[in-house]
Design an enzyme around this catalytic site. Structure first.
Site, PDB file in Angstrom:
ATOM      1  N   GLU A   1       0.232   3.602   1.752  1.00 55.37           N
ATOM      2  CA  GLU A   1       0.460   4.224   3.222  1.00 55.37           C
ATOM      3  C   GLU A   1       1.896   3.808   3.814  1.00 55.37           C
ATOM      4  OE1 GLU A   1      -1.361   5.224   6.044  1.00 55.37           O
ATOM      5  OE2 GLU A   1      -2.421   6.184   4.669  1.00 55.37           O
TER       6      GLU A   1
ATOM      7  N   TYR B   1      -1.033   0.233  10.927  1.00 55.13           N
ATOM      8  CA  TYR B   1      -1.356  -0.406   9.750  1.00 55.13           C
ATOM      9  C   TYR B   1      -0.251  -0.241   8.752  1.00 55.13           C
ATOM     10  CZ  TYR B   1      -3.541  -0.730   5.095  1.00 55.13           C
ATOM     11  OH  TYR B   1      -3.771  -1.079   3.611  1.00 55.13           O
TER      12      TYR B   1
ATOM     13  N   THR C   1       0.856  -1.099   0.174  1.00 58.96           N
ATOM     14  CA  THR C   1       0.026   0.063  -0.061  1.00 58.96           C
ATOM     15  C   THR C   1       0.752   1.360  -0.123  1.00 58.96           C
ATOM     16  OG1 THR C   1      -1.308   1.337   1.492  1.00 58.96           O
ATOM     17  CG2 THR C   1      -0.116  -0.317   2.735  1.00 58.96           C
TER      18      THR C   1
ATOM     19  N   LYS D   1       2.192  -3.460   7.173  1.00 59.42           N
ATOM     20  CA  LYS D   1       2.272  -3.662   5.718  1.00 59.42           C
ATOM     21  C   LYS D   1       3.697  -3.617   5.112  1.00 59.42           C
ATOM     22  CE  LYS D   1      -1.999  -4.468   4.100  1.00 59.42           C
ATOM     23  NZ  LYS D   1      -2.465  -5.437   3.088  1.00 59.42           N
TER      24      LYS D   1
HETATM   25  P1  NAP Z   1     -11.366  -4.222   2.528  1.00 58.40           P
HETATM   26  O1  NAP Z   1     -12.615  -4.230   1.445  1.00 58.40           O
HETATM   27  O2  NAP Z   1     -11.487  -3.863   3.821  1.00 58.40           O
HETATM   28  O3  NAP Z   1     -11.538  -6.061   2.582  1.00 58.40           O
HETATM   29  C1  NAP Z   1     -10.584  -6.700   3.452  1.00 58.40           C
HETATM   30  C2  NAP Z   1     -10.900  -8.144   3.467  1.00 58.40           C
HETATM   31  O4  NAP Z   1      -9.991  -8.723   4.586  1.00 58.40           O
HETATM   32  C3  NAP Z   1     -12.283  -8.540   3.734  1.00 58.40           C
HETATM   33  O5  NAP Z   1     -12.661  -9.603   2.829  1.00 58.40           O
HETATM   34  C4  NAP Z   1     -12.232  -9.118   5.429  1.00 58.40           C
HETATM   35  O6  NAP Z   1     -13.174  -9.868   5.509  1.00 58.40           O
HETATM   36  C5  NAP Z   1     -10.970  -9.545   5.180  1.00 58.40           C
HETATM   37  N1  NAP Z   1     -10.234  -9.852   6.362  1.00 58.40           N
HETATM   38  C6  NAP Z   1     -10.172  -8.696   7.483  1.00 58.40           C
HETATM   39  N2  NAP Z   1      -9.324  -9.434   8.525  1.00 58.40           N
HETATM   40  C7  NAP Z   1      -9.446 -10.938   8.354  1.00 58.40           C
HETATM   41  C8  NAP Z   1      -9.235 -11.933   9.269  1.00 58.40           C
HETATM   42  N3  NAP Z   1      -8.716 -11.964  10.507  1.00 58.40           N
HETATM   43  N4  NAP Z   1      -9.058 -13.294   8.653  1.00 58.40           N
HETATM   44  C9  NAP Z   1      -9.729 -13.551   7.287  1.00 58.40           C
HETATM   45  N5  NAP Z   1     -10.310 -12.390   6.680  1.00 58.40           N
HETATM   46  C10 NAP Z   1      -9.777 -11.163   7.071  1.00 58.40           C
HETATM   47  O7  NAP Z   1     -10.195  -4.141   1.927  1.00 58.40           O
HETATM   48  P2  NAP Z   1      -9.847  -3.643   0.448  1.00 58.40           P
HETATM   49  O8  NAP Z   1     -10.034  -2.173  -0.002  1.00 58.40           O
HETATM   50  O9  NAP Z   1     -10.517  -4.703  -0.722  1.00 58.40           O
HETATM   51  O10 NAP Z   1      -8.376  -3.935   0.132  1.00 58.40           O
HETATM   52  C11 NAP Z   1      -7.871  -5.210  -0.181  1.00 58.40           C
HETATM   53  C12 NAP Z   1      -6.221  -5.256   0.451  1.00 58.40           C
HETATM   54  O11 NAP Z   1      -5.783  -4.212  -0.195  1.00 58.40           O
HETATM   55  C13 NAP Z   1      -6.129  -5.108   1.754  1.00 58.40           C
HETATM   56  O12 NAP Z   1      -4.995  -5.844   2.479  1.00 58.40           O
HETATM   57  C14 NAP Z   1      -5.753  -3.483   2.092  1.00 58.40           C
HETATM   58  O13 NAP Z   1      -5.082  -3.335   3.149  1.00 58.40           O
HETATM   59  C15 NAP Z   1      -4.986  -3.213   0.893  1.00 58.40           C
HETATM   60  N6  NAP Z   1      -4.934  -2.035   0.152  1.00 58.40           N
HETATM   61  C16 NAP Z   1      -6.143  -1.212  -0.105  1.00 58.40           C
HETATM   62  C17 NAP Z   1      -6.071  -0.260  -0.864  1.00 58.40           C
HETATM   63  C18 NAP Z   1      -7.503   0.665  -1.142  1.00 58.40           C
HETATM   64  O14 NAP Z   1      -7.359   1.701  -1.370  1.00 58.40           O
HETATM   65  N7  NAP Z   1      -8.543  -0.085  -1.190  1.00 58.40           N
HETATM   66  C19 NAP Z   1      -5.156   0.461  -1.254  1.00 58.40           C
HETATM   67  C20 NAP Z   1      -3.577  -0.317  -1.085  1.00 58.40           C
HETATM   68  C21 NAP Z   1      -3.729  -1.649  -0.375  1.00 58.40           C
HETATM   69  P3  NAP Z   1     -14.692  -9.400   5.901  1.00 58.40           P
HETATM   70  O15 NAP Z   1     -15.635  -9.199   4.944  1.00 58.40           O
HETATM   71  O16 NAP Z   1     -15.244 -10.464   7.003  1.00 58.40           O
HETATM   72  O17 NAP Z   1     -14.418  -8.076   6.827  1.00 58.40           O
HETATM   73  N1  GDD Z   2     -12.019   7.333   6.870  1.00 58.24           N
HETATM   74  C1  GDD Z   2     -12.264   8.568   6.929  1.00 58.24           C
HETATM   75  N2  GDD Z   2     -13.437   9.225   7.765  1.00 58.24           N
HETATM   76  N3  GDD Z   2     -11.103   9.314   6.713  1.00 58.24           N
HETATM   77  C2  GDD Z   2     -11.505  10.855   6.931  1.00 58.24           C
HETATM   78  C3  GDD Z   2     -12.735  11.352   7.439  1.00 58.24           C
HETATM   79  C4  GDD Z   2     -13.501  10.427   7.758  1.00 58.24           C
HETATM   80  O1  GDD Z   2     -14.657  11.128   8.522  1.00 58.24           O
HETATM   81  N4  GDD Z   2     -12.336  12.731   7.209  1.00 58.24           N
HETATM   82  C5  GDD Z   2     -11.171  12.832   6.813  1.00 58.24           C
HETATM   83  N5  GDD Z   2     -10.570  11.902   6.535  1.00 58.24           N
HETATM   84  C6  GDD Z   2      -9.306  11.751   5.686  1.00 58.24           C
HETATM   85  C7  GDD Z   2      -8.346  10.593   6.502  1.00 58.24           C
HETATM   86  O2  GDD Z   2      -7.722  11.245   7.690  1.00 58.24           O
HETATM   87  C8  GDD Z   2      -7.091  10.571   5.409  1.00 58.24           C
HETATM   88  O3  GDD Z   2      -6.151  11.532   5.321  1.00 58.24           O
HETATM   89  C9  GDD Z   2      -8.114  10.324   4.128  1.00 58.24           C
HETATM   90  O4  GDD Z   2      -9.371  10.927   4.477  1.00 58.24           O
HETATM   91  C10 GDD Z   2      -8.286   8.988   3.503  1.00 58.24           C
HETATM   92  O5  GDD Z   2      -8.934   8.209   4.497  1.00 58.24           O
HETATM   93  P1  GDD Z   2      -9.609   6.630   4.236  1.00 58.24           P
HETATM   94  O6  GDD Z   2     -10.595   6.863   3.141  1.00 58.24           O
HETATM   95  O7  GDD Z   2      -9.987   6.050   5.411  1.00 58.24           O
HETATM   96  O8  GDD Z   2      -8.266   6.190   3.564  1.00 58.24           O
HETATM   97  P2  GDD Z   2      -6.751   5.733   4.013  1.00 58.24           P
HETATM   98  O9  GDD Z   2      -6.015   6.656   2.870  1.00 58.24           O
HETATM   99  O10 GDD Z   2      -6.505   6.224   5.317  1.00 58.24           O
HETATM  100  O11 GDD Z   2      -6.483   4.335   3.615  1.00 58.24           O
HETATM  101  C11 GDD Z   2      -7.288   3.510   2.471  1.00 58.24           C
HETATM  102  O12 GDD Z   2      -6.016   3.597   1.466  1.00 58.24           O
HETATM  103  C12 GDD Z   2      -4.635   2.925   1.766  1.00 58.24           C
HETATM  104  C13 GDD Z   2      -3.986   3.092   0.562  1.00 58.24           C
HETATM  105  O13 GDD Z   2      -3.319   4.659   0.647  1.00 58.24           O
HETATM  106  C14 GDD Z   2      -7.221   2.009   2.855  1.00 58.24           C
HETATM  107  O14 GDD Z   2      -7.845   1.599   1.773  1.00 58.24           O
HETATM  108  C15 GDD Z   2      -5.962   1.333   3.295  1.00 58.24           C
HETATM  109  O15 GDD Z   2      -6.101   0.224   3.402  1.00 58.24           O
HETATM  110  C16 GDD Z   2      -5.042   1.528   2.150  1.00 58.24           C
HETATM  111  O16 GDD Z   2      -3.966   0.942   2.084  1.00 58.24           O
END
Ligand code: NAP
Ligand code: GDD
Length: 341
Positions: free
Chosen positions: A128, A152, A126, A156
């Site tokens: 992050e 987190y 990620t 990662k």
């Molecule tokens: P998400 O919607 O939160 O999905 C996370 C998945 O992990 C869900 O299926 C969840 O199951 C499962 N999980 C969590 N804890 C678990 C546990 N203890 N045992 C088994 N399964 C578990 O996340 P996503 O946005 O699809 O992201 C997918 C991956 O990419 C994650 O590793 C995230 O950190 C990474 N990532 C995401 C982003 C982004 O912007 N979306 C960016 C960079 C990296 P439940 O349905 O039961 O909760």
């Molecule tokens: N969630 C959330 N809720 N974020 C907020 C809010 C709020 O009410 N208000 C402001 N933010 C700001 C957070 O402080 C952060 O700077 C930004 O919005 C994005 O927050 P999120 O949408 O929670 O995503 P993230 O960037 O922290 O994390 C996501 O992206 C990562 C990749 O850069 C997640 O998907 C991570 O799993 C992933 O790795």
């Protein structure tokens, strides 16, 4: 015989879209699912694919069970997308976050090394991990310095290094996709984009009377569409060698920009006034749509993330279909269906 893929996190946003992609490509898909008190399959049902997946019931912390699934199936591909993925929560539960996002990854890599060396492994790394004090104008690529801020991101980053280490030390095909934020209609409701779109529609079309409360409006993110990003995952694991790739749009917007763009798409004029915790966004009739609540601020926030996906474009021929407006339109359309059947 069909190729076999295990996906952890199959019930999540990315896992659902990836399962859909792999099924369309003719794979046998195994999805790791943990027990939850409510229905975890709503995304797979929305994509109409829940009946086509073989579910493996286990939590990622049940290391022996994950090991035995790999031993039995010996998959061609293992996509590790399961994670405690909410950055904010990782400050509240750092040890659990480390167990799932780091130690569980090590367990999978050890198992592949010991019993299934031909399995190709993809790790969901990620942006992050960059954390740091990046400026809004500074793009980040595979050579940029990591400076993780949250539990987190630290977990990662460790898993990212384990993935590289197993590749370099044991000649395992293990790649990292360093993905910047990506969103979609089936994004989790705690994440800011979904919260904004769902919250604004509840105020405009639903019964929500209170304003939508948010935290840091000035953080910038590089937001893409999850559908484009699962295509990148598939290309990464199919590339001729294991390697690490940044996946991003090379455009960044603040949270406030995202609200303004959403309002524009909804035909609302939003007017901002006040500062800090007193800042509000009002519609043209003076109704407060957005206010600020300190509860939503993090102990340390990553202020800017802005990615440069040149390597993925050049080597993987990765292309994306969605820009920010197409993403917002897609997310709005999904939410609107709740009000206009
Ligand atoms: P998400 O919607 O939160 O999905 C996370 C998945 O992990 C869900 O299926 C969840 O199951 C499962 N999980 C969590 N804890 C678990 C546990 N203890 N045992 C088994 N399964 C578990 O996340 P996503 O946005 O699809 O992201 C997918 C991956 O990419 C994650 O590793 C995230 O950190 C990474 N990532 C995401 C982003 C982004 O912007 N979306 C960016 C960079 C990296 P439940 O349905 O039961 O909760
Ligand atoms: N969630 C959330 N809720 N974020 C907020 C809010 C709020 O009410 N208000 C402001 N933010 C700001 C957070 O402080 C952060 O700077 C930004 O919005 C994005 O927050 P999120 O949408 O929670 O995503 P993230 O960037 O922290 O994390 C996501 O992206 C990562 C990749 O850069 C997640 O998907 C991570 O799993 C992933 O790795």
């Amino acid at each position: 015989m069909k190729k076999k893929a295990i996906i952890t996190g199959v019930t999540g946003q990315d896992g659902s879209y990836l399962a859909d992609l792999l099924l369309k490509k003719g794979f046998k898909v195994y999805g790791v699912v943990r027990r939850t008190s409510s229905d975890p399959f709503y995304r797979l049902k929305y994509l109409k694919i829940e009946k086509n997946i073989d579910f493996l019931s286990t939590d990622l912390s049940e290391h022996q069970r994950i090991t035995s699934h790999i031993n039995l199936i010996k998959p061609n591909f293992f996509f590790n997308l399961g994670a405690q993925s909410f950055v904010d929560y990782s400050y509240k539960s750092p040890m659990y976050t480390d167990l799932i996002n780091n130690t569980s990854v090590l367990n999978i890599l050890e198992t592949i090394k010991n019993t299934s060396k031909k399995t190709k492994f993809y790790q969901a790394s990620t942006s992050e991990m960059y954390g740091g004090y990046n400026s809004r104008k500074m793009t980040l690529n595979e050579n940029s310095i990591f400076n993780p801020f949250s539990p987190y991101a630290i977990a990662k980053l460790s898993a990212y290094h384990y993935t590289k280490m197993y590749r370099n030390s044991y000649n395992i095909f293990a790649s990292n996709g360093i993905l910047f934020n990506h969103e979609s209609p089936i994004r989790g409701e705690q994440f800011v984009t979904k919260k904004i779109i769902k919250g604004l529609l509840e105020i405009i079309y639903g019964n929500k009377k209170d304003p939508l409360s948010l935290g840091n409006l000035y953080a910038t993110r590089d937001w893409g569409h999850a559908k484009d990003y699962v295509n990148a995952m598939y290309k990464i694991i199919n590339y001729k060698i294991a390697d690490d790739f940044v996946v991003a749009t090379k455009k960044n917007y603040s949270v406030k920009d995202f609200i303004n763009l959403t309002c524009k798409n909804l035909g609302i004029k939003i007017l901002w006034s006040g500062e800090g915790l007193k800042e509000v966004g009002k519609d043209s009739k003076g109704r407060i749509l957005i206010n600020i609540n300190k509860f939503f601020f993090r102990p340390l926030d990553v202020n800017n993330l802005f990615g440069d996906p040149s390597k993925a474009i050049r080597k993987l021929k990765w292309k994306r279909k969605y820009d920010i407006n197409a993403l917002i339109k897609d997310m709005i359309l999904y939410e609107k269906k709740k009000y206009f059947k």
